[in-house]
Design an enzyme around this catalytic site. Structure first.
Site, PDB file in Angstrom:
ATOM      1  CG  ASP A 128       5.625   8.472  -3.832  1.00 32.36           C
ATOM      2  OD1 ASP A 128       5.558   9.713  -3.915  1.00 32.36           O
ATOM      3  OD2 ASP A 128       4.794   7.778  -3.223  1.00 32.36           O
ATOM      4  CB  ALA A 181      -0.924   0.001   1.220  1.00 30.70           C
ATOM      5  CE  LYS A 182       0.630   8.371  -2.065  1.00 31.84           C
ATOM      6  NZ  LYS A 182       2.022   8.354  -2.501  1.00 31.84           N
ATOM      7  NE  ARG A 183      -0.650  -0.022   5.615  1.00 31.33           N
ATOM      8  CZ  ARG A 183      -1.671  -0.546   4.972  1.00 31.33           C
ATOM      9  NH1 ARG A 183      -2.507   0.250   4.339  1.00 31.33           N
ATOM     10  NH2 ARG A 183      -1.879  -1.853   4.958  1.00 31.33           N
TER      11      ARG A 183
END
Length: 315
Positions: free
Chosen positions: A254, A244-246
């Site tokens: 990114d 996930a992006k976290r």
């Protein structure tokens, strides 16, 4: 080698259908690439659908399309906005209702969870609480809470054939077709929209395999053709959780900011799939794509250490 068996070549379509809730991460991009490669290697069209009937973040769909294009994926026709077909979704539910195949449900999520956790309750299954209410009770409950609409299923399970997993038998309960806000539920929309777009091959993450018997059963109820299913392994973080992006630098933006361009990202994905040779573009993938040689295990990545990143089982 490229897999292109004559008996599997088709004039149908494969698809990729992201939800515009945020930027695509490495796992999403890998699945999109696989969906594209499966379709193109078997002579199918490749179509996109933006599944925007739930969470939508402004600008996310445009960034998602730009990221797919940056990796060299192409598609046929304009992407379909799922929300543009809500009238058709509701019309199908109206026909099912006219045929006695649906009923209103007034249960809250907490009530459903409590029923499923009770002794002899089937985990994840709707217990049929509202299935046989009389008219007076329906009227009373409708005054308290807007209803969802559920399919009146006539089976308890259904078996699908998956290209990677083989025969898979899963639960079919009285699942929701329309939510209590009137919006189409995922299991309804995905079946109708795949048929609308001529999709006869569905390649997606294997976390969606458990919901597939419900969708295949609904297609059978509606007289729609069932697509070929291909549920591919996910990308996981070092803790075994879905990426996930976290987890850090996992989107193209990114990664670009960290100095890793699309060609390098494509190389990582290619190695994770065990593809031979130097992979830098989508066409490189297609040139050596062999669906029978794909790994069956998840790809575990550590975004904190991209310099040493390698696919599981490769060097």
């Amino acid at each position: 080698m490229t897999s292109s068996r004559p008996d599997r070549a088709a004039r149908g379509a494969g698809r990729y259908a992201p939800s515009p809730s945020g930027d695509l991460h490495l796992g999403n991009l890998r699945t999109a690439l696989l969906a594209w490669a499966f379709a193109r290697s078997t002579g199918r069209r490749f179509v996109l659908r933006i599944e925007d009937i739930d969470r939508v973040r402004p600008g996310a769909a445009e960034r998602q399309l730009a990221d797919l294009a940056a990796l060299g994926l192409d598609w046929d026709g304009e992407p379909l906005l799922q929300s543009a077909r809500e009238a058709e979704h509701r019309a199908v539910v109206a026909r099912l209702t006219a045929g006695g195949r649906t009923y209103e449900c007034y249960c809250t999520r907490r009530e459903i969870q409590a029923a499923a956790s009770a002794p002899h309750g089937a985990p994840g299954a709707y217990p049929g609480t509202c299935r046989d209410l009389d008219d007076a009770e329906r009227a009373r409950r409708r005054a308290e809470r807007p209803p969802a609409v559920r399919l009146r299923a006539e089976v308890g399970s259904f078996t699908v054939q998956d290209r990677l997993h083989g025969a898979h038998t899963g639960l079919v309960d009285d699942f929701v077709l329309l939510r209590n806000d009137g919006r189409p539920a995922y299991n309804l929309a995905v079946v109708l929209d795949d048929a609308h777009q001529g999709v006869d091959q569905v390649v997606r993450g294997d976390d969606l395999l458990p919901s597939t018997p419900r969708q295949a059963y609904l297609a059978a109820v509606l007289g729609l053709p069932e697509p070929e299913w291909v549920h591919v392994p996910l990308v996981l973080n070092p803790h075994g959780q879905r990426l996930a992006k976290r987890d850090g630098a996992v989107t193209l933006a990114d990664l670009a900011a960290a100095g890793h361009g699309p060609a390098e990202v494509m190389g990582w994905i290619g190695r994770s799939l065990g593809l031979p040779g130097r992979v830098r573009t989508a066409q490189d993938v297609l040139a050596v794509f062999d669906e029978d040689a794909l790994p069956r295990e998840p790809w575990v990545v550590d975004p904190a250490g991209w310099a040493a990143q390698r696919a599981v089982g490769t060097s």
